[in-house]
Scaffold this active site. Structure first.
Site, PDB file in Angstrom:
ATOM      1  N   ARG A   1       5.623  35.214 109.169  1.00 11.33           N
ATOM      2  CA  ARG A   1       4.442  35.817 108.545  1.00 11.33           C
ATOM      3  C   ARG A   1       4.837  36.627 107.312  1.00 11.33           C
ATOM      4  O   ARG A   1       4.138  36.610 106.287  1.00 11.33           O
ATOM      5  CB  ARG A   1       3.725  36.719 109.559  1.00 11.33           C
TER       6      ARG A   1
ATOM      7  N   TYR B   1       8.977  27.775 118.767  1.00 10.80           N
ATOM      8  CA  TYR B   1       9.270  26.872 117.652  1.00 10.80           C
ATOM      9  C   TYR B   1      10.367  27.476 116.792  1.00 10.80           C
ATOM     10  O   TYR B   1      10.539  28.704 116.750  1.00 10.80           O
ATOM     11  CB  TYR B   1       8.023  26.561 116.803  1.00 10.80           C
TER      12      TYR B   1
ATOM     13  N   ASP C   1      -9.936  38.356 109.579  1.00 12.35           N
ATOM     14  CA  ASP C   1     -10.073  39.045 110.863  1.00 12.35           C
ATOM     15  C   ASP C   1     -11.152  40.115 110.843  1.00 12.35           C
ATOM     16  O   ASP C   1     -11.745  40.419 111.884  1.00 12.35           O
ATOM     17  CB  ASP C   1      -8.740  39.688 111.260  1.00 12.35           C
TER      18      ASP C   1
END
Length: 401
Positions: free
Chosen positions: A108, A219, A300
């Site tokens: 991120r 991952y 968000d």
């Protein structure tokens, strides 16, 4: 001239930075107000599917992002019961050819850093850190935004966009009855050094492990040296925030008690004792509107969702593209034109976002089935097969602004 128009964005997260670039590409001047004194890497890995990467590439970010991204070969749906693979959905070149844009995983912070570099290179975008929007008043010329921090204490803008996240201050001002709702779930995240895992567990795949009342996602991170781990379990702990310290003994006990398979528990056990962070999963229930006058919400702040469709960042990026498109079409109009453009933006986005929110909630329920229901789920997934499973994602991945 659209360049005479100023849009103020509250929040320098993924949605706010993407919106600033999309608006600047339409000729607007953009002022980003961010309460943090410096932008730090928050969170861990994230997945960006083609609906999001298509937009970012269109904003000129391909070189900066591809250098920070990893292209997974597939999504493997795994069984916690027996530790084997139920179904494998091809990604890599298959996803790129199918959707016309890549599927990436990255940190991120890597995405935010690339966006930030692009923002700082743009002459029509100003980023003001350590500042805040204290109040905003609509009027005939747009919005007067009262600021804390910086030389000017008030700014007249054509529009004000709240991209300030789950706990949005602007949403509280505009829609005080719309507040985050705790889902009853918390997510634990950690990273594992790839060298600590057996060779057959180090793959270029996203692995989704489905088990009784919990699930696990893993991952590889770009560079291949670390594996990102996210475990989701029911809990009553519901403190706001993204990075509370987690007790390794707690999460290990949960997965051992539920008799998860050895490969899944190996991933949990491999995270360092002090390496776990946790956050409570909240959502914003569907709202009737995301805008009032020339002020609107994005990402968000408008529609925080559960992470079980890997689309939280993707929906914010889509919002940014549609927001810029709608405001760009009304750029030569007065403040009433801005309000109408934000109403169009809301109308264009609400149905799709609600669909993705519902999918995320459904995925969470399906992933946490136990007993005979879990066995039936696994058999259905096998019967559907990878090609049809992948085709069922087309409505998300093939979306274009």
């Amino acid at each position: 001239m659209t360049s005479s128009r100023t849009v103020v964005i509250a929040g320098a997260g993924i949605g706010g930075l993407t919106a600033s670039l999309a608006l600047a590409a339409k000729g607007f001047r953009v002022l980003i107000i961010e309460t943090a004194g410096r932008l730090e890497e928050i969170g861990a890995g994230l997945q960006l599917s083609p609906n999001a990467t298509r937009i970012l590439i269109g904003l000129g970010l391909h070189a900066r992002l591809s250098a920070r991204a990893l292209v997974p070969e597939a999504i493997s749906i795994m069984s916690a019961r027996h530790g084997g693979e139920i179904c494998r959905l091809p990604l890599g070149e298959t996803a790129t050819l199918r959707a016309g844009a890549p599927y990436w995983v990255m940190h991120r912070g890597g995405l935010q850093a690339a966006l930030l570099e692009q923002v700082r290179d743009h002459p029509d975008i100003e980023l003001r850190l350590g500042a805040a929007v204290e109040d905003a008043t609509s009027h005939a010329d747009g919005v007067t935004v009262n600021l804390r921090g910086g030389t000017d204490r008030a700014k007249t803008a054509w529009a004000l966009i709240g991209a300030d996240g789950m706990w949005s201050a602007l949403r509280t001002r505009l829609f005080p009855d719309a507040s985050p709702r705790f889902s009853g779930l918390i997510a634990w995240r950690g990273t594992v050094e790839a060298s600590q895992l057996p060779h057959d567990m180090i793959t270029r795949r996203v692995q989704l492990w489905m088990g009784p009342h919990a699930h696990l996602v893993s991952y590889p991170m770009p560079g291949g040296r670390q594996v990102n781990i996210v475990a989701v379990v029911p809990d009553t702990w519901n403190q706001p925030g993204w990075s509370a310290s987690g007790d390794a003994a707690d999460i290990k006990h949960r997965f051992a008690q539920a008799r998860w398979s050895e490969p899944a528990r190996m991933l949990i056990d491999a995270v360092a004792a002090d390496g776990w962070r946790k956050w409570a999963l909240f959502t914003i229930p569907p709202m009737a509107a995301w805008h009032r006058d020339a002020m609107a919400l994005l990402g968000d702040a408008a529609h925080a969702m559960l992470p079980f469709a890997a689309q939280g960042a993707g929906m914010a990026i889509e919002d940014a593209a549609i927001l810029a498109q709608c405001l760009g079409e009304a750029a030569n109009e007065n403040a009433a034109g801005a309000a109408a453009a934000l109403a169009r933006y809301t109308n264009l986005r609400r149905a799709r976002v609600a669909q993705v929110q519902a999918l995320a909630e459904r995925n969470g329920r399906i992933s946490h089935l136990a007993g005979a229901a879990a066995l039936a789920r696994d058999l259905v997934i096998k019967a559907i097969g990878p090609q049809l499973m992948l085709a069922r994602q087309d409505w998300i991945y093939n979306w274009r602004p």
